[in-house]
Design a protein around this motif. Structure first.
Motif, PDB file in Angstrom:
ATOM      1  N   VAL A 478      14.311  14.282   6.040  1.00 20.19           N
ATOM      2  CA  VAL A 478      14.883  15.427   5.318  1.00 20.19           C
ATOM      3  C   VAL A 478      14.937  16.678   6.202  1.00 20.19           C
ATOM      4  CG1 VAL A 478      14.231  14.591   3.048  1.00 20.19           C
ATOM      5  CG2 VAL A 478      12.650  16.060   4.316  1.00 20.19           C
ATOM      6  N   GLY A 479      14.465  16.601   7.456  1.00 18.78           N
ATOM      7  CA  GLY A 479      14.643  17.740   8.360  1.00 18.78           C
ATOM      8  C   GLY A 479      13.387  18.485   8.768  1.00 18.78           C
ATOM      9  N   LYS A 480      12.212  17.864   8.644  1.00 19.88           N
ATOM     10  CA  LYS A 480      10.974  18.566   9.045  1.00 19.88           C
ATOM     11  C   LYS A 480      10.952  18.806  10.556  1.00 19.88           C
ATOM     12  CE  LYS A 480       8.304  15.368   7.432  1.00 19.88           C
ATOM     13  NZ  LYS A 480       9.376  14.456   6.984  1.00 19.88           N
ATOM     14  N   SER A 481      11.278  17.773  11.319  1.00 15.75           N
ATOM     15  CA  SER A 481      11.286  17.925  12.781  1.00 15.75           C
ATOM     16  C   SER A 481      12.379  18.890  13.229  1.00 15.75           C
ATOM     17  CB  SER A 481      11.486  16.561  13.450  1.00 15.75           C
ATOM     18  OG  SER A 481      10.432  15.677  13.122  1.00 15.75           O
ATOM     19  N   MET A 502       3.654  14.278  17.873  1.00 13.96           N
ATOM     20  CA  MET A 502       2.597  13.286  18.036  1.00 13.96           C
ATOM     21  C   MET A 502       3.147  11.885  18.293  1.00 13.96           C
ATOM     22  SD  MET A 502      -0.428  14.454  18.083  1.00 13.96           S
ATOM     23  CE  MET A 502      -1.133  12.821  18.005  1.00 13.96           C
ATOM     24  N   GLN A 503       4.386  11.617  17.915  1.00 16.56           N
ATOM     25  CA  GLN A 503       4.951  10.300  18.179  1.00 16.56           C
ATOM     26  C   GLN A 503       5.132  10.035  19.671  1.00 16.56           C
ATOM     27  OE1 GLN A 503       8.530  10.169  15.693  1.00 16.56           O
ATOM     28  NE2 GLN A 503       7.424   8.898  14.228  1.00 16.56           N
ATOM     29  N   GLU A 504       5.123  11.076  20.471  1.00 19.92           N
ATOM     30  CA  GLU A 504       5.226  10.906  21.919  1.00 19.92           C
ATOM     31  C   GLU A 504       3.879  10.565  22.538  1.00 19.92           C
ATOM     32  OE1 GLU A 504       6.838  14.479  23.508  1.00 19.92           O
ATOM     33  OE2 GLU A 504       8.733  14.329  22.396  1.00 19.92           O
ATOM     34  N   HIS A 505       2.792  10.692  21.766  1.00 23.86           N
ATOM     35  CA  HIS A 505       1.447  10.482  22.332  1.00 23.86           C
ATOM     36  C   HIS A 505       0.582   9.625  21.408  1.00 23.86           C
ATOM     37  CE1 HIS A 505       2.696  13.780  24.937  1.00 23.86           C
ATOM     38  NE2 HIS A 505       2.951  14.483  23.864  1.00 23.86           N
ATOM     39  N   PRO A 506       1.043   8.467  20.987  1.00 20.72           N
ATOM     40  CA  PRO A 506       0.240   7.666  20.059  1.00 20.72           C
ATOM     41  C   PRO A 506      -0.972   7.048  20.746  1.00 20.72           C
ATOM     42  CG  PRO A 506       2.168   6.424  20.758  1.00 20.72           C
ATOM     43  CD  PRO A 506       2.312   7.807  21.344  1.00 20.72           C
ATOM     44  N   GLY A 507      -2.104   7.069  20.042  1.00 16.13           N
ATOM     45  CA  GLY A 507      -3.284   6.358  20.524  1.00 16.13           C
ATOM     46  C   GLY A 507      -4.030   6.983  21.674  1.00 16.13           C
ATOM     47  N   LEU A 508      -3.654   8.200  22.097  1.00 18.31           N
ATOM     48  CA  LEU A 508      -4.371   8.830  23.203  1.00 18.31           C
ATOM     49  C   LEU A 508      -5.776   9.241  22.763  1.00 18.31           C
ATOM     50  CD1 LEU A 508      -1.839  11.229  24.974  1.00 18.31           C
ATOM     51  CD2 LEU A 508      -2.670   9.033  25.760  1.00 18.31           C
ATOM     52  N   VAL A 570       0.020  10.586  12.799  1.00 15.71           N
ATOM     53  CA  VAL A 570      -0.372   9.903  14.034  1.00 15.71           C
ATOM     54  C   VAL A 570      -1.687  10.479  14.557  1.00 15.71           C
ATOM     55  CG1 VAL A 570       0.327   9.333  16.395  1.00 15.71           C
ATOM     56  CG2 VAL A 570       2.042   9.451  14.575  1.00 15.71           C
ATOM     57  N   LEU A 571      -1.849  11.804  14.447  1.00 15.51           N
ATOM     58  CA  LEU A 571      -3.125  12.421  14.811  1.00 15.51           C
ATOM     59  C   LEU A 571      -4.252  11.889  13.919  1.00 15.51           C
ATOM     60  CD1 LEU A 571      -4.919  14.491  16.244  1.00 15.51           C
ATOM     61  CD2 LEU A 571      -4.083  16.222  14.633  1.00 15.51           C
ATOM     62  N   HIS A 572      -3.962  11.724  12.635  1.00 12.94           N
ATOM     63  CA  HIS A 572      -4.976  11.206  11.722  1.00 12.94           C
ATOM     64  C   HIS A 572      -5.414   9.796  12.120  1.00 12.94           C
ATOM     65  CE1 HIS A 572      -7.253  10.697   8.069  1.00 12.94           C
ATOM     66  NE2 HIS A 572      -6.563   9.605   7.769  1.00 12.94           N
ATOM     67  N   GLN A 573      -4.496   8.990  12.594  1.00 10.86           N
ATOM     68  CA  GLN A 573      -4.848   7.640  13.040  1.00 10.86           C
ATOM     69  C   GLN A 573      -5.828   7.692  14.213  1.00 10.86           C
ATOM     70  OE1 GLN A 573      -1.133   5.707  13.871  1.00 10.86           O
ATOM     71  NE2 GLN A 573      -0.445   5.766  11.736  1.00 10.86           N
ATOM     72  N   PHE A 603       1.168  21.995  10.805  1.00 11.16           N
ATOM     73  CA  PHE A 603       1.298  20.542  10.864  1.00 11.16           C
ATOM     74  C   PHE A 603       2.485  20.112  10.015  1.00 11.16           C
ATOM     75  CE2 PHE A 603      -3.117  21.312  11.860  1.00 11.16           C
ATOM     76  CZ  PHE A 603      -3.381  20.414  12.880  1.00 11.16           C
ATOM     77  N   ALA A 604       3.173  19.068  10.449  1.00  8.41           N
ATOM     78  CA  ALA A 604       4.321  18.554   9.702  1.00  8.41           C
ATOM     79  C   ALA A 604       4.154  17.055   9.502  1.00  8.41           C
ATOM     80  CB  ALA A 604       5.623  18.840  10.439  1.00  8.41           C
ATOM     81  N   GLY A 605       4.439  16.598   8.291  1.00  8.59           N
ATOM     82  CA  GLY A 605       4.338  15.175   7.995  1.00  8.59           C
ATOM     83  C   GLY A 605       4.806  14.874   6.594  1.00  8.59           C
ATOM     84  N   ALA A 606       4.828  13.592   6.250  1.00  4.92           N
ATOM     85  CA  ALA A 606       5.270  13.165   4.917  1.00  4.92           C
ATOM     86  C   ALA A 606       4.119  13.070   3.936  1.00  4.92           C
ATOM     87  CB  ALA A 606       5.991  11.820   5.022  1.00  4.92           C
ATOM     88  N   ASP A 607       2.899  12.873   4.418  1.00  2.01           N
ATOM     89  CA  ASP A 607       1.741  12.708   3.535  1.00  2.01           C
ATOM     90  C   ASP A 607       1.157  14.059   3.143  1.00  2.01           C
ATOM     91  OD1 ASP A 607       2.065  10.027   3.788  1.00  2.01           O
ATOM     92  OD2 ASP A 607       0.399   9.720   5.186  1.00  2.01           O
ATOM     93  N   PHE A 608       0.579  14.088   1.941  1.00  2.00           N
ATOM     94  CA  PHE A 608      -0.208  15.253   1.543  1.00  2.00           C
ATOM     95  C   PHE A 608      -1.554  15.209   2.253  1.00  2.00           C
ATOM     96  CE2 PHE A 608       2.662  14.697  -2.102  1.00  2.00           C
ATOM     97  CZ  PHE A 608       3.138  16.000  -2.250  1.00  2.00           C
TER      98      PHE A 608
END
Length: 774
Positions: A478-481, A502-508, A570-573, A603-608
């Protein structure tokens, strides 16, 4: 048998050990570090002793021949012992025999003493040091006893000592201790010679000894005798990257004439070969680091020349800062530390990255009209880069100027090709729409609405005494990014925005992630590479180091800093991998955020926040402010549809809005397909019909991987166990799972109508009725 990259080379025999000692000290150091135990050290130290003895004997013999050939005792009788001067004749053979008889036993005794000292040091302390002492004291004691004590005195004694000491130290000590240390040692030994001989044998004799030592030391310490040979070699045969003295001699102190320019020119023409040679210099020739850097930069410019039009070419430019280029060389009294090459201007390296990203936008764009627009932006950035290249130090910048001139020429030709292609592919209307990709600042005409979010954010931040945490929440696509990408444009100059996806740095690991964020902050705010932070592995300690550095940087700025972290799930993971440390970290972030008002965390994301558990974000950010990114309203939806000048009937405009409910990604995907249909059919009219709309729906929506509804179904519903409830809604049944209804309503996927639940977007229902069995 080939050696591995990290395998240490071993000498084949004692002669090679001696060669390494004189010309390859780095190889010898690497090898000596692998020798453990006194027996192994003894075996190695014995290998070159014969060679050292022969070398010392050759030098000894050459000096005797020089004395005889020049008749030095005849011309300088006071510099030699009276017995030598009085019995000197015109017979060369008789004179040589006289010198030999007077000195051979003292020379042999001194040589044995020197070799014994080296052997003892090797066994007691260090192999490399022992080899050095074997050569140094073998020469010094052998020549001192054989020539100075047996034959000469005064100036000759000093010359002999300077010769031996200079040779030995230039072969080893300079590479281990540095040039300044070698100079200090030479001066100290010279002064010691002066003082000791002053006290022992008188002022005149001591001054002659010191003078002789100080005159001969630089000649042999800097190996000027070999430098003269290399000058002659260069005069007779031009040096090249493949064939030059640096390949076989690791102890060349002075730059060879014209070799830097010729090597840079060759590196520009043959970059791969030059990069290999520069790497060799960096690894095996520490005295040639300046030359290595200049060759490497010319080679990188050569790569740019070869790879023009490829964004990956810009990745090859190294980080050039004071820390990287600073050569440390200091001793007790002398500091020869210096910059190896001139630094680039502060704008140079950030502009390289800006140009690379602009070209990357072109490479990743498939729509021809957008590609032309992105290419024009890239050419603007390329011209800026060229202007900055003209400002760089000429010693290396001139090669980038040459390369970028070729880039500019290629860019002009490529832009014309793209414009012709765009005219051929899109004769009716330009297809500027995007289908799910994040909007960029160049897509300003596609970014509509969001004024309410801008005003709410600015007012809250500017009036806050304690900075709350903000989070942009909304459905996927919907346009958050896109909102984050446009924050620098829609906010005013009181804010600086740093976007971090964060999608550019998963699992770091978290410390590495903070390091990446620190680099991004520096690149965005200061347009230069960031100094590395020493971040501990413990998360809380790493955060404290990062926080202190960030506070210091923020205080230097007049504006507020907005750090916008996209896809924070992704940060939460990452945090879930160590929940106890994560809980401490979130508490520390909350305390810091509330204690200052210079830095805004967004912070931006789909989850509350309440949906992120272990650690539980909502426990730490109770006062977090939510900025909801929803669908476009009717006015903005109509603006988006009418952007390219096609003629839509009013009833079709209304239908498109009602069936999409202003979902921005769905609208753009449908509009993109409509423009494609209009352009490909070769029609002259700009009118759009119902049939065009239906055909566009088939292309944009009615497929398993539509990029919008399938994300809702296969990710959102699947991960939360909502599929049974959605099927009940589609079938007109009353849902039985109240929790599922609450989640769907909170995320605004369903609405109540006449006592029943229905999907908010009718086109979602169209896709789901076709694919709900999946």
């Amino acid at each position: 048998m080939e050696m591995g990259e990290d395998e240490v080379r071993k000498p084949r025999n004692g002669w090679e050990v001696l060669w390494w000692l004189m010309f390859e000290p780095i190889l010898l150091k690497e090898y000596s570090d692998t020798i453990k135990g006194w027996k192994n050290r003894l075996r190695v130290i014995l290998m070159p002793l014969l060679g050292i003895a022969i070398l010392s004997s050759l030098i000894y013999g050459l000096l005797l021949l020089s004395i005889c050939g020049l008749d030095l005792p005849l011309h300088f009788p006071n510099a030699f012992k009276s017995t030598i001067s009085e019995t000197w004749s015109i017979d060369f053979t008789k004179n040589w025999s006289l010198l030999f008889q007077f000195s051979i036993w003292d020379f042999s005794r001194g040589l044995v003493i020197g070799l014994a000292i080296g052997l003892a040091v090797s066994l007691a302390l260090d192999l490399m040091l022992g080899l050095f002492f074997s050569l140094a004291f073998g020469l010094m004691f052998g020549l001192a006893f054989g020539l100075a004590f047996s034959l000469a005195g005064g100036l000759a004694f000093g010359l002999a000592g300077g010769l031996a000491g200079g040779l030995a130290w230039s072969w080893t000590g300079s590479l281990v201790r540095g040039v300044s240390a070698g100079l200090v040692v030479g001066l100290e030994l010279g002064l010691v010679g002066v003082l000791s001989f002053n006290l022992a044998v008188g002022l005149e004799f001591g001054l002659l000894v010191g003078l002789g030592f100080l005159l001969s030391w630089p000649f042999f310490y800097y190996r000027i005798y070999l430098y003269l040979v290399y000058l002659l070699f260069g005069f007779l045969k031009s040096s090249s990257l493949q064939f030059n003295p640096y390949h076989w001699d690791g102890v060349i102190f002075f730059a060879l004439p014209n070799i830097q320019f010729s090597f840079q020119k060759e590196a520009y023409e043959s970059p791969e070969e030059a990069l290999n040679f520069s790497q060799f210099l960096f690894k095996q020739r520490p005295l040639q680091k300046k030359l290595a850097w200049l060759i490497r930069l010319a080679a990188i410019a050569g790569q740019w020349r070869q790879q023009r039009g490829d964004s990956d070419a810009f990745k090859s430019f190294p980080i050039l800062d004071r820390e990287t280029l600073w050569h440390e060389d200091k001793s007790w009294f002398i500091d020869l530390s210096r910059l190896l090459i001139p630094l680039p201007s502060t704008e140079w390296q950030p502009q390289i990255e800006t140009t690379r990203l602009a070209l990357l936008d072109v490479e990743q764009e498939s729509n021809i009209r957008r590609k032309v627009a992105y290419f024009k932006n890239y050419r603007t950035e390329l011209n800026k880069l060229y202007d900055f290249a003209l400002q760089q130090p000429r010693v290396w910048g001139q090669y980038f100027v040459q390369a970028l001139e070729l880039w500019q020429k290629s860019a002009t030709e490529k832009l014309r090709e793209l414009e012709l292609e765009a005219e051929a592919e899109e004769p009716i209307a330009p297809n500027i729409y995007r289908g799910g990709e994040k909007l960029k600042p160049e897509d300003g005409e596609l970014f509509l609405g969001r004024e309410d979010l801008r005003d709410a954010f600015k007012n809250r931040v500017l009036t806050a005494a304690q900075m709350p945490l903000f989070f942009i929440q909304g459905q996927r696509r919907v346009g958050k990014s896109s909102l984050i990408a446009f924050l620098p444009r829609i906010l005013d100059r009181k804010f600086q925005v740093v976007a971090f996806d964060m999608q550019e740095h998963p699992g770091l690991p978290l410390p590495e992630l903070l390091q990446k964020l620190w680099q991004r902050i520096h690149e965005s705010m200061l347009r230069k590479a960031a100094p590395s932070l020493e971040l501990p592995e413990a998360w809380l300690a790493a955060w404290q180091v990062f926080r202190d550095a960030l506070d210091a940087l923020a205080q230097e700025q007049e504006t507020r800093l907005v750090i916008a972290i996209d896809e924070y799930e992704v940060l939460h993971q990452i945090l879930q991998t160590r929940p106890e440390e994560a809980a401490q970290l979130l508490g520390a972030i909350r305390a810091w955020s509330q204690s200052q008002n210079k830095v805004v965390l967004l912070f931006a994301g789909a989850d509350f926040l309440s949906e992120l558990r272990s650690p539980n974000w909502s426990e730490y950010f109770v006062q977090a402010e939510r900025l909801l990114v929803d669908y476009l309203n009717r006015t903005d939806s109509f603006k988006l549809i009418n952007l390219v000048g096609l003629k839509y009937p009013e009833e079709l405009l209304e239908k498109m809005y009602q069936e999409t409910q202003g979902h921005p990604c769905l609208l753009q995907k449908i509009c993109r397909e409509i423009v494609t249909i209009v352009n490909k059919q070769g029609r002259e009219s700009r009118a759009v019909s119902e049939a065009d709309y239906q055909a566009a729906l088939k292309q944009a929506l009615l497929m398993p991987d539509d990029g919008v509804v399938n994300l809702f179904w296969n990710q959102f519903c699947e991960n939360r166990g909502l599929k049974p409830t959605v099927r009940q809604i589609l079938n007109g049944e009353q849902p039985t799972d109240e929790r599922a209804i609450l989640v769907l309503e909170d995320h605004q996927f369903i609405v109540a109508e006449e006592g029943k639940w229905r999907l908010r977007v009718p086109l979602f229902e169209l896709w789901l009725k076709r694919y709900q069995v999946t």
